[in-house]
Every structure is written in C-alpha cells, then in structure tokens.
Design a protein around this motif. Structure first.
Motif, PDB file in Angstrom:
ATOM      1  N   ARG A  74       0.821  -1.466  -0.189  1.00  0.00           N
ATOM      2  CA  ARG A  74       0.175  -0.055   0.328  1.00  0.00           C
ATOM      3  C   ARG A  74       1.163   0.990  -0.289  1.00  0.00           C
ATOM      4  O   ARG A  74       1.571   1.442   0.885  1.00  0.00           O
ATOM      5  CB  ARG A  74      -1.199  -0.301   0.785  1.00  0.00           C
ATOM      6  CG  ARG A  74      -1.777  -1.482   0.862  1.00  0.00           C
ATOM      7  CD  ARG A  74      -3.129  -1.739   0.676  1.00  0.00           C
ATOM      8  NE  ARG A  74      -3.753  -0.334   0.700  1.00  0.00           N
ATOM      9  CZ  ARG A  74      -5.012   0.031   0.947  1.00  0.00           C
ATOM     10  NH1 ARG A  74      -4.907  -0.787   1.506  1.00  0.00           N
ATOM     11  NH2 ARG A  74      -5.649   1.042   1.462  1.00  0.00           N
ATOM     12  N   ALA A 443       0.468   5.046  13.564  1.00  0.00           N
ATOM     13  CA  ALA A 443      -0.414   3.615  13.521  1.00  0.00           C
ATOM     14  C   ALA A 443      -1.217   4.549  14.093  1.00  0.00           C
ATOM     15  O   ALA A 443      -0.792   4.789  15.590  1.00  0.00           O
ATOM     16  CB  ALA A 443       0.105   2.549  13.214  1.00  0.00           C
ATOM     17  N   MET A 454      -7.846  -1.122   6.290  1.00  0.00           N
ATOM     18  CA  MET A 454      -7.103   0.222   6.139  1.00  0.00           C
ATOM     19  C   MET A 454      -7.194   1.191   5.754  1.00  0.00           C
ATOM     20  O   MET A 454      -7.515   1.870   5.002  1.00  0.00           O
ATOM     21  CB  MET A 454      -5.836  -0.812   5.311  1.00  0.00           C
ATOM     22  CG  MET A 454      -5.395  -1.896   5.790  1.00  0.00           C
ATOM     23  SD  MET A 454      -4.231  -2.118   7.477  1.00  0.00           S
ATOM     24  CE  MET A 454      -4.061  -3.992   7.676  1.00  0.00           C
ATOM     25  N   ALA A 456      -5.006   4.825   5.189  1.00  0.00           N
ATOM     26  CA  ALA A 456      -4.356   6.060   4.760  1.00  0.00           C
ATOM     27  C   ALA A 456      -4.758   7.358   5.086  1.00  0.00           C
ATOM     28  O   ALA A 456      -6.190   8.125   4.827  1.00  0.00           O
ATOM     29  CB  ALA A 456      -4.062   6.486   3.827  1.00  0.00           C
ATOM     30  N   TRP A 467      -1.184   5.672   9.528  1.00  0.00           N
ATOM     31  CA  TRP A 467      -2.206   4.648   8.532  1.00  0.00           C
ATOM     32  C   TRP A 467      -3.199   4.035   9.817  1.00  0.00           C
ATOM     33  O   TRP A 467      -2.984   4.119  11.081  1.00  0.00           O
ATOM     34  CB  TRP A 467      -1.693   2.872   8.591  1.00  0.00           C
ATOM     35  CG  TRP A 467      -0.688   3.188   7.093  1.00  0.00           C
ATOM     36  CD1 TRP A 467      -0.013   3.840   7.387  1.00  0.00           C
ATOM     37  CD2 TRP A 467      -1.157   3.060   5.854  1.00  0.00           C
ATOM     38  NE1 TRP A 467       0.993   3.869   5.335  1.00  0.00           N
ATOM     39  CE2 TRP A 467      -0.419   3.566   4.969  1.00  0.00           C
ATOM     40  CE3 TRP A 467      -2.467   2.970   5.563  1.00  0.00           C
ATOM     41  CZ2 TRP A 467      -0.478   2.989   3.204  1.00  0.00           C
ATOM     42  CZ3 TRP A 467      -2.912   2.614   4.250  1.00  0.00           C
ATOM     43  CH2 TRP A 467      -2.295   3.221   3.204  1.00  0.00           C
ATOM     44  N   LEU A 548       1.781  -1.648   4.174  1.00  0.00           N
ATOM     45  CA  LEU A 548       1.602  -0.402   4.671  1.00  0.00           C
ATOM     46  C   LEU A 548       2.870   0.531   4.613  1.00  0.00           C
ATOM     47  O   LEU A 548       3.922   0.552   5.546  1.00  0.00           O
ATOM     48  CB  LEU A 548       0.684  -0.328   5.638  1.00  0.00           C
ATOM     49  CG  LEU A 548      -0.138  -1.170   5.921  1.00  0.00           C
ATOM     50  CD1 LEU A 548      -0.346  -0.326   7.329  1.00  0.00           C
ATOM     51  CD2 LEU A 548      -1.488  -1.003   4.873  1.00  0.00           C
ATOM     52  N   LEU A 550       5.267   3.935   4.138  1.00  0.00           N
ATOM     53  CA  LEU A 550       4.856   5.583   4.951  1.00  0.00           C
ATOM     54  C   LEU A 550       6.094   6.130   4.900  1.00  0.00           C
ATOM     55  O   LEU A 550       7.115   5.644   5.379  1.00  0.00           O
ATOM     56  CB  LEU A 550       4.552   5.863   6.146  1.00  0.00           C
ATOM     57  CG  LEU A 550       4.767   5.092   7.664  1.00  0.00           C
ATOM     58  CD1 LEU A 550       4.003   5.787   8.837  1.00  0.00           C
ATOM     59  CD2 LEU A 550       4.764   4.185   7.830  1.00  0.00           C
TER      60      LEU A 550
END
Length: 555
Positions: A74, A443, A454, A456, A467, A548, A550
């Motif tokens: 992601r 998160a 999930m 964002a 997240w 995920l 970031l």
C-alpha cells in the motif's frame, strides 16, 4: 535469528516483489505482490485460509483449507522503493487481538431473543468461545515471530471487547486464558447447561435436541453432548509474550450498549427471558438496544411481571465490573504468565488509559474510547485527549502507535460520559486531527467493527500522515488476529507489515470430536454458517495482508 536480514537474503527476495514501484503508480496506491522469499508464512493467512466446502442439505458448508491471501503493498502515503529490500531492519513485532468477546452464555443479563432484529444478540458458536481462544493462543505461541522480520513478538495487545457483558466471571476467564491456567466456562448450575441453547425455543441452535429449530433448517445438525462438553474445565497455556488490555464498550456496559445501573438487577436474576420474535416487547427491546437503551428499564420491568421466562440458577460471579475494578483486576497477583503486572495499566486506582513500551524506540498509547452513557459508539474526553497530546510530544524521539477499541468512524457518541463528568467529548474526526499534529505517530490500531480495513490518513506533510489499522474480531467469522511488524527501510520510509492469523484448529469440524481442539474447530465452522454471517467482515483483499508504506518521521 537476527532482526536484520542479510543483503543476500533481500536480493533473493527482490525478485518476488520486482516491479512494485511501477505497478503501484497504476493501481491507485497499492499492488498485489508475493511475500518476500525470506518470509516465513507458515501459520499465517499468507499460506492458507479457511474456505467454504461443498454445501449440504440446508446450505450448511463445512470449512476446508483454502489458498492463502496475497500481500498488498500500500503506497498511498509513501512510494515503495525497490532498494528497501536489501536495507531494512526490524523495529517491532507484536500481535493484535480484538473483540474476543469471552461470553457467559448462560447469564440472565442477555437479550438473545432479539437476534432476528439485532444479529449479535445470539451466535450459534458462542458457547465455545473459551476453547476457540485457546486455539488462537496456541497459534500465536507457535508462530512466535513476525514472518517478514523474524523478530520475536514483543507483546500482544487486545484492543477491547475482551468480555461480552462486563461480568466478573468473563473477565476472570479472559485473564486466565491469556495468562494460563484452568478455565471452567460454566455459571449457574454446576452439572448442567442452563442457556437458551438447551432450554429455549426454536429461535436458537439447540445442538443436543433432535427437535426442529431455525438453524437446523439451514443444515445445522444435532450434536449430542456438545453443550455438556462446552462447560467442561480445560487448560490454556497462556501467551508466551507480555500482553496488554485495552478497554472496550462491552467491557464497560451490559452488551456494550446499555447504560450502567438501569437493569443491573438482571445479572443476579434467577430467570432468563425467552420471548418469541413476534412479541411486540421483543421488537421494542431490539430497537431500544440500538436507539435508546434508557427505554429498557420500563420494558424489562414489564417482563418481570408478564414473562415468559425460564428458571435458571443465580450466580454472584455474574455481577458487572466497573471500569475501576476492570483496572484493579489486572493487578491481581494470581494472574501469572508473561506479565507485566497491570498489563499496561499503571496504577490499580488509576485511569483506564496508559502508555507502554512496545520495543526500543516504539511507544504504545492505549486509549479508552468508550462512552458509558450507552450506545455502542465511542468518544474521547478532554482530559484523556490532553494527556495523549502531552505524552506523544514528550516522546518526539520515538515512533508512536496508538491503540483504541473504536475506529475513527465509530466515535460519534457525543453524549456526556458519566465516567468523565463535566468534560467535553470529542469524536473520531477530532482525534484524527489531533494525531495529525504529531510527526511521530505512524499508526492507530483498533477493532470494534469486526471488519478488516486499512485507512491512509494523509496529513499536512508526509511526516504527519499515519495508517489506521482495523482488524476483524475473534468471535464472528473470519475469526482472526493480526501480526504487526514495523521496519525501517533505511531509505527514508517505514513499512508496517500486517499479516493475519487464524486459530490453530482443524478447518473441517468433526461433530464427534468434543475434545478441546475439536470444540475450537466447531467454534469457527459454526460462526461461518451463522444465519447472520456477514461476508464483508473479511474486508477487501487489500485490507488484509499488507505492507503499509509511510515516510519515516525520525529520518
């Protein structure tokens, strides 16, 4: 095993995820990729999952072993760089449990008869919850490490609804399950099952009777001895890793929705109500549970006179537990296992929220988002919000992961909270905005919806983005828990891996096997065939096993 993969291992793994960057730009921020060649997927849903077998008469489908779910990369918050495969190192690895709902199914303080209106009021598998929990604990202990990092689990975090009806006995069962010991999932009479699955109408699955009920219409079969086996004493090994408890609405109120003290007399009652689903009072109670629980007092007062009711054995262990006692009970020296003392709570007489160290450089913030005024939705009080902001600011040199029961979309209860008198309450959107103020929050991990999702959350800058990780329950199918691994990619980004795991029990239930493991298998299969089964609780494929991306806010 080292917490950091060798360069050779990651170069071999690169072939499995080659093309991620290019594909990501064409697939709205996420892309399906095979797990890295070095990932140990055994015991996770990356390797295999429960799948529907061939339907029998009535539509009941046994479960069988199915294909694993794919990994989704992601990239909504950061772009995946191919070079990360050969550089990254593990920062933290832990397991999230949520909505385990350990249930005293024989309690008079339940409203099973409204399940045609409110599906969660009765589940055909609910009497087997403690056996199902042991199978999940066995899985966590067996997997032991994050599949992508090889890092041993730092801890396990249970994000609320640890109990179903905030009863003392449910809390004691929950604590024994996670810490290890003997669990006897029975209340009332010592040698017989007094719940509605034995004594009730055809509105429930009655496994020990050969008479018709609405579940047998759907292919459920008679299983002699099932309820007697369900209340037998059994053992839990306890978790090998330290565990932490987060407070949920079912830990706080009757069925997670009814304001305290309105109908608390039900808990110690010697009768259990069983109304036909056509009864106007049953319909009114079902509606009140979701719209105005305060109406229940008058409705139940009427039932005390009119019935219908079934006599059951009263049991003082069913008494409701207040938030204060919930905290104190986690300091009970009789709770053994991996600890820590208090399981996150810092003071026996302290607040229901706390901070804890997940790993070096990774801080956990556990919030209490319940609102004791009633209704399932949550909120957060001013004092707790101020504490959260101070705590995150005081740890700017650490990555922060926030935990709560409710999600950003289920914190809409703006009623005054009796637990925080005089304090303003804030919704989920406000909490999101507060988390965006901090560059080190990566998160927000939660439950409540019983669904994988999930989200964002993009901030004003990439370093103010995070997240939201929402995980399905362990009472409703698909009955999952989630491994969460945090890695530093050493290229200016972080990755959070989120592989899901299932309980360690056979997929296909054997109705003649009433052992502890056999009951755990039935727990999962009955939940899949529940007439209230919701397929969307699985979430989308890209909401399950994920990487995920970031920006690393500390880079």
């Amino acid at each position: 095993m080292s917490n950091r993969f060798s360069r050779r291992q990651f170069l071999r793994a690169s072939a499995a995820t080659a093309g991620v960057v290019a594909a990501g730009s064409a697939f709205a921020g996420h892309v399906h990729a095979n797990p890295a060649a070095t990932a140990n997927t055994s015991g996770t849903t990356l390797a295999q999952t429960a799948a529907a077998g061939r339907a029998r008469k009535g539509g009941y489908r046994p479960l069988v072993a199915g294909k694993g779910w794919p990994l989704y990369v992601r990239q909504e918050l950061a772009t995946a760089k191919a070079s990360r495969e050969s550089k990254r190192s593990a920062l933290a690895s832990y397991v999230q449990l949520t909505d385990i709902h350990i249930t005293d199914v024989q309690s008079p303080a339940r409203f099973e008869y409204v399940h045609p209106i409110q599906g969660p009021a009765f589940r055909p598998q609910e009497a087997l919850g403690t056996q199902g929990a042991v199978a999940l604990i066995n899985r966590i202990n067996a997997v032991a490490r994050g599949p992508f990092t090889g890092r041993a689990f730092d801890c396990v975090v249970s994000t609320g609804d640890n109990t179903d009806n905030h009863e003392l006995i449910e809390l004691q069962w929950f604590q024994r399950l996670l810490s290890g010991g003997t669990v006897t999932p029975n209340t009332g009479a010592k040698n017989r099952f007094e719940g509605l699955q034995a004594l009730g109408s055809s509105l429930y699955y009655r496994p020990e009777l050969d008479s018709w009920d609405i579940y047998k219409d759907r292919g459920f079969i008679q299983i002699p001895g099932l309820l007697h086996a369900a209340i037998r004493s059994h053992q839990s090994p306890g978790l090998n890793a330290p565990w932490y408890a987060v407070f949920g609405n079912h830990d706080d109120q009757l069925l997670g929705t009814v304001p305290n003290n309105i109908v608390d007399w039900l808990y110690n009652s010697g009768i259990k109500y069983d109304l036909p689903d056509t009864d106007p009072t049953a319909v009114a109670i079902g509606r009140a549970l979701s719209t105005n629980p305060a109406e229940l007092g008058a409705l139940l007062a009427k039932l005390r006179v009119t019935g219908p009711a079934i006599p059951v054995t009263a049991d003082a262990r069913r008494r409701p537990v207040s938030p204060r006692e919930f905290v104190r009970r986690h300091f009970d020296p009789a709770i053994k296992g991996a600890g820590p003392l208090g399981h996150g709570f810092t003071d026996p007489d302290g607040p229901t929220w706390y901070k804890f160290q997940i790993a070096d450089g990774v801080l956990g913030i556990a919030l209490n988002t319940t609102n004791s005024m009633g209704i399932a939705d949550g909120s957060i009080s001013q004092r707790q919000l101020d504490w959260m902001n101070r705590t995150i600011s005081a740890h700017r040199d650490q990555l922060v992961m926030v935990f709560s029961h409710h999600t950003s979309s289920t914190m809409g209860s703006m009623l005054p909270n009796p637990e925080t008198p005089g304090e303003r309450q804030y919704d989920g959107a406000h909490l999101v905005s507060q988390l965006h103020r901090h560059s080190n929050v990566i998160a927000w991990v939660n439950g409540h919806t019983h669904k994988n999702e999930m989200i964002a959350h993009k901030g004003a800058t990439s370093k103010q983005s995070f997240w939201e990780i929402n995980t399905a329950s362990h009472i409703d199918f698909p009955q999952l828990a989630r491994i969460i691994e945090v890695v530093d990619n050493r290229d200016g980004t972080l990755s959070i891996f989120t592989p899901l795991i299932e309980a360690d029990s056979p997929y296909t239930a054997d109705p003649s096997d009433l052992s502890q493991r056999g009951l755990a298998s039935l727990y999962r299969e009955l939940s899949f065939n529940d007439i209230h089964y919701q397929a969307d609780l699985l979430g989308k494929a890209q909401d399950r096993n994920c990487e995920l991306l970031l920006t690393n806010p500390l880079h």
